[in-house]
Design an enzyme around this catalytic site. Structure first.
Site, PDB file in Angstrom:
ATOM      1  N   ASP A 191       0.831  -1.204   0.000  1.00 58.52           N
ATOM      2  CA  ASP A 191       0.000   0.000   0.000  1.00 58.52           C
ATOM      3  C   ASP A 191       0.872   1.263   0.000  1.00 58.52           C
ATOM      4  O   ASP A 191       2.069   1.226   0.273  1.00 58.52           O
ATOM      5  CB  ASP A 191      -0.908  -0.021   1.229  1.00 58.52           C
TER       6      ASP A 191
ATOM      7  N   GLU B 284       3.192   7.057  -2.019  1.00 60.08           N
ATOM      8  CA  GLU B 284       3.091   8.383  -2.628  1.00 60.08           C
ATOM      9  C   GLU B 284       3.617   9.482  -1.700  1.00 60.08           C
ATOM     10  O   GLU B 284       3.391  10.666  -1.943  1.00 60.08           O
ATOM     11  CB  GLU B 284       1.621   8.702  -2.974  1.00 60.08           C
TER      12      GLU B 284
ATOM     13  N   ASP C 229      -8.567   3.874  -3.274  1.00 62.84           N
ATOM     14  CA  ASP C 229      -9.718   4.094  -2.389  1.00 62.84           C
ATOM     15  C   ASP C 229     -10.893   4.709  -3.144  1.00 62.84           C
ATOM     16  O   ASP C 229     -11.126   5.925  -3.093  1.00 62.84           O
ATOM     17  CB  ASP C 229      -9.312   4.988  -1.222  1.00 62.84           C
TER      18      ASP C 229
END
Length: 722
Positions: free
Chosen positions: A412, A415, A477
């Site tokens: 995950d 960024e 998401d």
């Protein structure tokens, strides 16, 4: 528009072109801003590299060059170059200002901007130096569509858009921001441009505030390294692009099964109860995922440690889960809490990204966008994947998880690299930011491959050019809404048009109001008929959570998913061979039918299945059936194509059609892929009309003879639909 990228009309065009040398397959020139080299790098591919700086190479270009010899002819206003090939290149380089015209086999591929000004030839400079890097532009005739650029959600055709290739925690799929970017743009007119850089690229694609007649891009890097691609079809374009950046491996069979997850299972007992319920309710499933808070201590994560307060014996827990679900996936990210003693060890070894003083950078989370969704997260360091020792440390720490019974990783985030971070290779965070996700996912994929060989897979969120080499990625998401469903489909198709063949979404959406049963079913149907299939989100996403009727529909559709695994495996083999995505938008599948291109949420799954998801409440769906003969997958009815169709679908169906002449291999009815017999991977062959020579991937035991399908195995049934 980002503040650092003003209207390019103000830039001074580059000039001063003079020939230095032309030897073999490379020509070298001097310009006002450094050396330019041109190489016909491979058939249909020209490499244009401008600038004298030495920069770190992150291995985005995977193949070796096979230069084609060039002939050079100098004139006062331009320098001409030609190749000898079946489809020769011809280039014209304007001297002042520097411009490039490229022809292939006598046809224009790219040309300088045709948008002129009262006082100068070019409204936008063909090439220019900027304070942060470079700008370049080419002509973009009216009506020319442009695709690629990464995972973008507003539509597939980039015409008219300002496309910012900058990875972000997008907090949904509702804007231009996205998790996965790729500086590769192309048009069905036959040209493509790949910017070989890890840095930010901002594309104005007929962007009206710059020029609606030009394609231009800012590149925030010290060197401008362009690959200009000429191709006869969109499929050939992706084949050539993935020749440059690499092709995905075949995805393992088990990955095409169903994944079930949520954010998050709070106790081992809850996760085990879900696994048992999957079996008790006969929900086909291959993978259960433990999200971050499900197995980690949030205050000290991430350091490959199980939360000892809940997991006294991780191996026993994994073994118990796998009594019911064959594989277990666990979550990770590449940030290490300052509260974990491992942080100090990594800092001492120099394995963390640093600040300008040389100290480990402390990343402080901004949780304001999340409200109460996330537990407060601690200040953390980011692992420095440019340090070979840190890379190996992170890769090898996975082996203890795998030894305990974990089968794959949900990788995950990635960024979070900020501009003022410093890497061990000398790059600042501005240059590292985008490619950091690729380095992270490469590392995790290598760890999985070391443990599982060709059964390896990583489930990652962020990406860059080359992410196809570390499959797969998911949408991030998504908002739980009808628009979230549509945008997730668009994002996956756009990622496929950017050279990456695999994609998944969170069925039901990740955040927002709990999905209605209708939205959940429609999302599930699209997910089942996609590359990969996972139920996930905040709150219950298990099929039985939405009532008996929804559960019954989900079981029927998941059975369909497992029967289509041979189809998905054949499409995966194509991805490995030539770079085609499993989910193929109309512009890719039907390049000669521009009327179909505007139907951007429908797609081909593999060669022969046309899927038109229902993306609005009430069951109404508008789709286009391309030219030719088709069959309704559900009824077997023959339908003529070449027309737009408006329909209203019952809740348990969406439009699915099969191209005439297709030979679909359908697998056996199973609850997970471990139950597929090694010698009985195909249960039925379904033939739609007269079989085509390209209607299937034929084998020695499944072949065509005298225009008919022949199956050697008497246990495999043949269902012929006239």
């Amino acid at each position: 528009m980002p503040a650092q990228h003003p209207n390019p009309e103000s830039l001074s065009p580059l000039g001063g072109l003079s020939l230095i040398s032309a030897e073999g397959g490379q020509a070298r020139f001097q310009t006002d801003e450094g050396e330019l080299s041109l190489t016909v790098w491979a058939p249909g591919i020209l490499r244009f590299r401008l600038g004298d700086a030495t920069v770190n190479d992150y291995g985005l270009v995977r193949a070796a060059a096979a230069p084609v010899p060039l002939r050079v002819k100098e004139e006062a206003a331009a320098i001409h170059l030609e190749t000898e090939a079946e489809k020769p290149f011809e280039l014209a380089l304007g001297r002042a200002p520097l411009s490039l015209s490229l022809f292939r086999d006598g046809r224009s591929v790219v040309a300088p901007p045709q948008d002129s000004h009262f006082v100068r030839r070019f409204r936008l400079p063909p090439f220019a130096r900027t304070s942060d890097g470079w700008f370049f532009s080419f002509d973009l005739p009216f009506g020319t569509p442009v695709y690629g650029g990464g995972e973008k959600y507003s539509g597939l055709n980039r015409r008219g858009q300002l496309v910012d290739n900058w990875n972000e925690d997008a907090l949904g799929v509702n804007s231009e921001r996205c998790y996965k970017n790729c500086p590769f743009m192309w048009s069905p007119d036959g040209w493509g441009i790949f910017v070989n850089t890890p840095a930010r690229v901002v594309h104005g694609v007929g962007y009206p505030q710059w020029s609606n007649q030009s394609y231009g891009a800012y590149v925030d890097d010290a060197v401008l390294d362009l690959f200009l691609i000429a191709a006869d079809s969109p499929a050939e374009m992706l084949e050539r692009y993935t020749h440059i950046t690499g092709r995905a491996p075949k995805a393992p069979t088990w990955s095409f099964g169903n994944w079930i997850s949520k954010a998050y299972y709070r106790t081992p007992e809850e996760a085990l109860d879900i696994a048992k319920t999957i079996v008790d309710r006969q929900i086909p499933c291959d993978v259960l995922t433990m999200d971050g808070r499900a197995w980690q201590d949030t205050d000290t994560r991430f350091a490959f440690e199980w939360d000892e307060r809940r997991f006294s014996d991780p191996a026993a827990f994994c073994a118990e889960i796998k009594r019911y679900v064959p594989r277990l996936c666990v979550w990770e990210y590449s940030l290490i809490s300052v509260n974990n003693p491992v942080h100090a060890e990594l800092a001492e070894a120099g394995y963390l990204l640093k600040d300008e003083t040389g100290a480990p950078y402390h990343y402080e989370w901004d949780l304001s966008p999340f409200g109460e969704v996330l537990t407060p997260l601690p200040a953390s360091g980011l692992l420095d994947f440019t340090n070979p020792g840190a890379y190996a440390w992170w890769r090898d720490r996975h082996q203890a998880l795998f030894a305990a019974g974990v089968d794959t990783i949900k990788a995950d985030f990635a960024e979070q690299v900020l501009d003022d971070m410093i890497a061990s290779n000398g790059d600042d965070g501005k240059r590292l930011h985008n490619v950091y996700a690729l380095l992270y996912n490469r590392c995790v994929y290598e760890a999985c491959h070391d443990a599982f060989g060709d059964d390896a897979l990583v489930w990652s969120r962020s990406g860059w050019a080359g992410s196809q080499l570390a499959p797969i990625q998911w949408a991030g998401d998504s908002q739980s809404s009808w628009s979230g469903l549509a945008a997730s489909i668009i994002g996956g198709l756009s990622w496929g048009l950017s050279g990456v063949p695999y994609y998944s979404t969170d069925i039901g959406g990740f955040y927002g109001e709990q999905p209605t049963p209708e939205l959940f079913v429609r999302w599930m149907q699209a997910g089942v008929l996609g590359s990969h299939c996972r139920f996930h989100g905040i709150g219950a996403r298990e099929p039985w959570a939405f009532g008996e009727d929804v559960e019954a529909i989900a079981k029927e559709w998941l059975a369909l998913r497992y029967s289509l695994i041979p189809v998905l495996e054949d499409a995966s083999a194509q991805a490995a061979e030539c770079g085609l995505p499993l989910m193929r938008p109309m512009v890719l599948a039907f390049p000669k039918e521009p009327l179909s291109w505007g139907f951007e949420t429908q797609y081909m799954l593999g060669d022969d299945l046309l899927v038109a998801p229902v993306i609005r409440p009430g069951g109404a769906v508008d789709y286009y059936l391309p030219e030719g003969d088709w069959y309704d997958f559900w009824s077997g009815d023959h339908i003529a194509g070449g027309r737009r169709i408006a329909d209203v679908m019952p809740i348990d169906r969406i439009p699915v059609f099969v191209r005439s002449g297709a030979v679909l291999k359908l697998g056996p009815a199973v609850q997970n892929t471990n139950q597929i017999p090694a010698n009985r991977r195909i249960a039925t062959v379904r033939v739609f009309g007269r079989p085509r020579p390209d209607g299937a991937r034929w084998t020695a035991s499944l072949r065509m003879e005298a225009g008919e399908v022949v199956v050697d195995d008497p246990e495999i049934g043949i269902d012929r639909i006239p």
